[in-house]
Design a protein around this motif. Structure first.
Motif, mmCIF file in Angstrom:
data_model
loop_
_atom_site.group_PDB
_atom_site.id
_atom_site.type_symbol
_atom_site.label_atom_id
_atom_site.label_comp_id
_atom_site.label_asym_id
_atom_site.label_seq_id
_atom_site.Cartn_x
_atom_site.Cartn_y
_atom_site.Cartn_z
ATOM 1 N N ASP A 198 0.870 -1.169 0.000
ATOM 2 C CA ASP A 198 0.000 0.000 0.000
ATOM 3 C C ASP A 198 0.909 1.222 0.000
ATOM 4 O OD1 ASP A 198 -1.933 1.923 0.246
ATOM 5 O OD2 ASP A 198 -2.568 1.347 2.273
ATOM 6 N N GLY A 199 1.144 1.766 -1.179
ATOM 7 C CA GLY A 199 2.101 2.861 -1.287
ATOM 8 C C GLY A 199 3.496 2.369 -0.968
ATOM 9 N N ASP A 200 4.134 2.990 0.011
ATOM 10 C CA ASP A 200 5.484 2.599 0.409
ATOM 11 C C ASP A 200 5.498 1.572 1.535
ATOM 12 O OD1 ASP A 200 6.863 4.268 -1.406
ATOM 13 O OD2 ASP A 200 6.595 5.993 -0.084
ATOM 14 N N VAL A 201 4.331 1.126 1.980
ATOM 15 C CA VAL A 201 4.247 0.172 3.083
ATOM 16 C C VAL A 201 3.966 -1.227 2.551
ATOM 17 C CG1 VAL A 201 3.010 -0.484 5.182
ATOM 18 C CG2 VAL A 201 3.517 1.925 4.733
ATOM 19 N N VAL A 202 4.779 -2.179 2.962
ATOM 20 C CA VAL A 202 4.591 -3.584 2.612
ATOM 21 C C VAL A 202 4.204 -4.324 3.892
ATOM 22 C CG1 VAL A 202 5.702 -5.686 1.777
ATOM 23 C CG2 VAL A 202 6.239 -3.479 0.714
ATOM 24 N N THR A 203 3.100 -5.057 3.832
ATOM 25 C CA THR A 203 2.607 -5.785 5.006
ATOM 26 C C THR A 203 2.565 -7.275 4.715
ATOM 27 O OG1 THR A 203 1.227 -3.905 5.658
ATOM 28 C CG2 THR A 203 0.727 -6.028 6.665
ATOM 29 N N VAL A 204 3.145 -8.043 5.611
ATOM 30 C CA VAL A 204 3.076 -9.502 5.550
ATOM 31 C C VAL A 204 2.100 -9.950 6.626
ATOM 32 C CG1 VAL A 204 4.363 -11.658 5.694
ATOM 33 C CG2 VAL A 204 5.488 -9.588 4.823
ATOM 34 N N GLU A 205 1.054 -10.665 6.244
ATOM 35 C CA GLU A 205 0.077 -11.176 7.203
ATOM 36 C C GLU A 205 0.205 -12.688 7.283
ATOM 37 O OE1 GLU A 205 -3.844 -9.750 6.478
ATOM 38 O OE2 GLU A 205 -3.321 -7.678 7.024
ATOM 39 N N ALA A 206 0.239 -13.210 8.500
ATOM 40 C CA ALA A 206 0.448 -14.637 8.723
ATOM 41 C C ALA A 206 -0.539 -15.156 9.761
ATOM 42 C CB ALA A 206 1.878 -14.905 9.195
ATOM 43 N N SER A 207 -1.138 -16.308 9.459
ATOM 44 C CA SER A 207 -2.062 -16.958 10.389
ATOM 45 C C SER A 207 -1.722 -18.435 10.456
ATOM 46 C CB SER A 207 -3.517 -16.799 9.922
ATOM 47 O OG SER A 207 -3.880 -15.440 9.804
ATOM 48 N N ALA A 208 -1.749 -18.990 11.671
ATOM 49 C CA ALA A 208 -1.473 -20.412 11.852
ATOM 50 C C ALA A 208 -2.175 -20.904 13.104
ATOM 51 C CB ALA A 208 0.034 -20.669 11.961
ATOM 52 N N ASP A 209 -2.272 -22.240 13.221
ATOM 53 C CA ASP A 209 -2.826 -22.783 14.457
ATOM 54 C C ASP A 209 -1.965 -22.353 15.636
ATOM 55 O OD1 ASP A 209 -0.685 -24.374 13.611
ATOM 56 O OD2 ASP A 209 -1.578 -26.245 14.305
ATOM 57 N N ALA A 210 -0.661 -22.304 15.415
ATOM 58 C CA ALA A 210 0.293 -21.789 16.399
ATOM 59 C C ALA A 210 1.589 -21.530 15.658
ATOM 60 C CB ALA A 210 0.504 -22.785 17.534
ATOM 61 N N PHE A 211 2.465 -20.730 16.265
ATOM 62 C CA PHE A 211 3.770 -20.447 15.678
ATOM 63 C C PHE A 211 4.849 -20.865 16.659
ATOM 64 C CE2 PHE A 211 0.987 -17.459 13.483
ATOM 65 C CZ PHE A 211 1.426 -17.569 12.160
ATOM 66 N N CYS A 212 5.905 -21.497 16.155
ATOM 67 C CA CYS A 212 7.022 -21.822 17.037
ATOM 68 C C CYS A 212 7.949 -20.614 17.157
ATOM 69 C CB CYS A 212 7.763 -23.068 16.548
ATOM 70 S SG CYS A 212 8.206 -23.078 14.812
ATOM 71 N N HIS A 213 8.960 -20.741 17.993
ATOM 72 C CA HIS A 213 9.812 -19.618 18.371
ATOM 73 C C HIS A 213 10.479 -18.995 17.147
ATOM 74 C CE1 HIS A 213 13.331 -18.064 21.045
ATOM 75 N NE2 HIS A 213 12.397 -17.151 20.885
ATOM 76 N N SER A 214 10.248 -17.690 16.947
ATOM 77 C CA SER A 214 10.826 -16.887 15.866
ATOM 78 C C SER A 214 10.328 -17.273 14.473
ATOM 79 C CB SER A 214 12.365 -16.962 15.880
ATOM 80 O OG SER A 214 12.869 -16.345 17.036
ATOM 81 N N MET A 215 9.263 -18.053 14.386
ATOM 82 C CA MET A 215 8.802 -18.540 13.081
ATOM 83 C C MET A 215 8.315 -17.420 12.176
ATOM 84 S SD MET A 215 5.927 -21.450 12.362
ATOM 85 C CE MET A 215 5.044 -21.563 10.801
ATOM 86 N N VAL A 216 7.499 -16.509 12.695
ATOM 87 C CA VAL A 216 6.957 -15.455 11.835
ATOM 88 C C VAL A 216 8.077 -14.571 11.299
ATOM 89 C CG1 VAL A 216 5.353 -13.533 11.636
ATOM 90 C CG2 VAL A 216 4.778 -15.464 13.103
ATOM 91 N N ARG A 217 8.976 -14.138 12.162
ATOM 92 C CA ARG A 217 10.056 -13.251 11.715
ATOM 93 C C ARG A 217 11.031 -13.961 10.779
ATOM 94 N NH1 ARG A 217 13.354 -10.705 15.621
ATOM 95 N NH2 ARG A 217 12.784 -12.118 17.298
ATOM 96 N N SER A 218 11.184 -15.283 10.937
ATOM 97 C CA SER A 218 12.024 -16.035 10.012
ATOM 98 C C SER A 218 11.347 -16.170 8.656
ATOM 99 C CB SER A 218 12.346 -17.413 10.586
ATOM 100 O OG SER A 218 13.118 -17.306 11.757
ATOM 101 N N LEU A 219 10.043 -16.399 8.642
ATOM 102 C CA LEU A 219 9.311 -16.435 7.377
ATOM 103 C C LEU A 219 9.431 -15.089 6.663
ATOM 104 C CD1 LEU A 219 6.071 -18.322 8.480
ATOM 105 C CD2 LEU A 219 7.849 -19.194 6.942
ATOM 106 N N VAL A 220 9.268 -14.013 7.413
ATOM 107 C CA VAL A 220 9.412 -12.680 6.822
ATOM 108 C C VAL A 220 10.826 -12.493 6.285
ATOM 109 C CG1 VAL A 220 9.384 -10.193 7.282
ATOM 110 C CG2 VAL A 220 7.590 -11.663 8.230
ATOM 111 N N GLY A 221 11.825 -12.938 7.036
ATOM 112 C CA GLY A 221 13.205 -12.810 6.582
ATOM 113 C C GLY A 221 13.448 -13.525 5.265
ATOM 114 N N ALA A 222 12.870 -14.716 5.120
ATOM 115 C CA ALA A 222 13.012 -15.453 3.868
ATOM 116 C C ALA A 222 12.299 -14.737 2.725
ATOM 117 C CB ALA A 222 12.465 -16.872 4.035
ATOM 118 N N LEU A 223 11.126 -14.200 2.994
ATOM 119 C CA LEU A 223 10.380 -13.480 1.958
ATOM 120 C C LEU A 223 11.096 -12.197 1.558
ATOM 121 C CD1 LEU A 223 6.710 -13.925 3.240
ATOM 122 C CD2 LEU A 223 7.901 -15.239 1.476
#
Length: 282
Positions: A198-223
């Motif tokens: 949205d303009g200059d803002v990029v948003t990553v949205e993630a949903s799961a039954d649960a997330f393990c330690h650092s999983m969301v930020r690691s997924l973002v890092g890979a993306l």
């Protein structure tokens, strides 16, 4: 499935004149060393338990839906506490307002309600929903959003990131994206993962039954590696074959991550959901 319990997810039970309360929470994680109590460190759990203990005049221990890391925010966190019935009755509708008077300004209790039978903030949850915000604007994030938006120094291809995200959906062993904890499984069901600009803002949205330690930020890092053009869109999904954390995946900075919402089943299905979640995934 095994009936073994995860060592970092203790079961809690009511009884003996106690009532279980559900607390809906929000906090700015910038000044906290994460959710969980740590000796000598400022944490969300310690601040909230201290405030509740002061107001209710009884020791309070919280069980949370999702333990956020250092610097991670929440607008829709959920926790529960078992407190004496008389302490709850003495406060009633005044508890939220009284907590506002004793809690610091970077943490807030939005609502406190008596939980239905079978409710457990951690084990009864169906899904957790997160958003990660960053901007590749030359001037960095807006001053009013600097706490929850990471400034990124290179332009990002949000379309390529979204294509890579789609390949990660479903039930997998996300060991490549998790900091392993002894005895804890890394198998998760990723319900949604999408990237939008949205303009200059990029948003990553993630949903799961649960997330393990650092999983969301690691997924973002890979993306982000895909968004910068350093990796192909199929690279993050190829890492799902790994049995341990992939060292080449960078963990995105914590300040862009916010826990938005936790979903629960209908009241009649809470107890059944707790039993399912407590069983170790195989």
């Amino acid at each position: 499935m095994s009936s073994q319990h995860l060592p970092d997810e203790p079961a809690t039970d009511t009884g003996g004149g106690l009532v279980r309360l559900r607390l809906d929470l929000a906090y700015d994680g910038t000044g906290f060393s994460g959710w969980a109590r740590q000796p000598g460190r400022r944490t969300v759990q310690a601040e909230l338990e201290g405030g509740l203990t002061t107001v209710l005049r009884t020791p309070v221990h919280l069980t949370v839906a999702g333990r956020t890391d250092t610097g991670v925010h929440a607008t829709g966190q959920v926790a529960h506490a078992d407190v004496p019935q008389d302490a709850w009755a003495a406060q009633g509708g005044r508890l939220v307002r009284r907590l506002r008077g004793v809690l610091p300004p970077d943490v807030a209790v939005r609502a406190v309600t008596e939980a239905p039978p079978g409710f457990d903030a951690r084990f009864a949850a169906l899904a957790r929903h997160y958003a990660y915000r960053l901007t590749d604007a030359d001037g960095g994030p807006s001053p009013l959003r600097r706490a929850d938006t990471v400034g990124w120094p290179r332009r990002l291809d949000a379309g390529a990131m979204d294509a890579a995200a789609a390949l990660l959906l479903g039930r997998h062993d996300f060991a490549a994206f998790c900091r392993r904890r002894e005895g804890a499984t890394t198998i998760r069901t990723l319900l949604a993962l999408g990237v939008a600009r949205d303009g200059d803002v990029v948003t990553v949205e993630a949903s799961a039954d649960a997330f393990c330690h650092s999983m969301v930020r690691s997924l973002v890092g890979a993306l982000l590696a895909v968004g910068e053009g350093r990796r192909e869109p199929g690279w993050p999904a190829a890492l799902l074959t790994r049995a341990r954390r992939a060292d080449e995946v960078a963990v995105a900075p914590p300040g862009g991550l916010t826990l938005l919402r936790v979903d629960y089943p209908a009241d009649a299905d809470l107890a059944a959901r707790v039993q399912v979640t407590r069983a170790l995934r195989s």
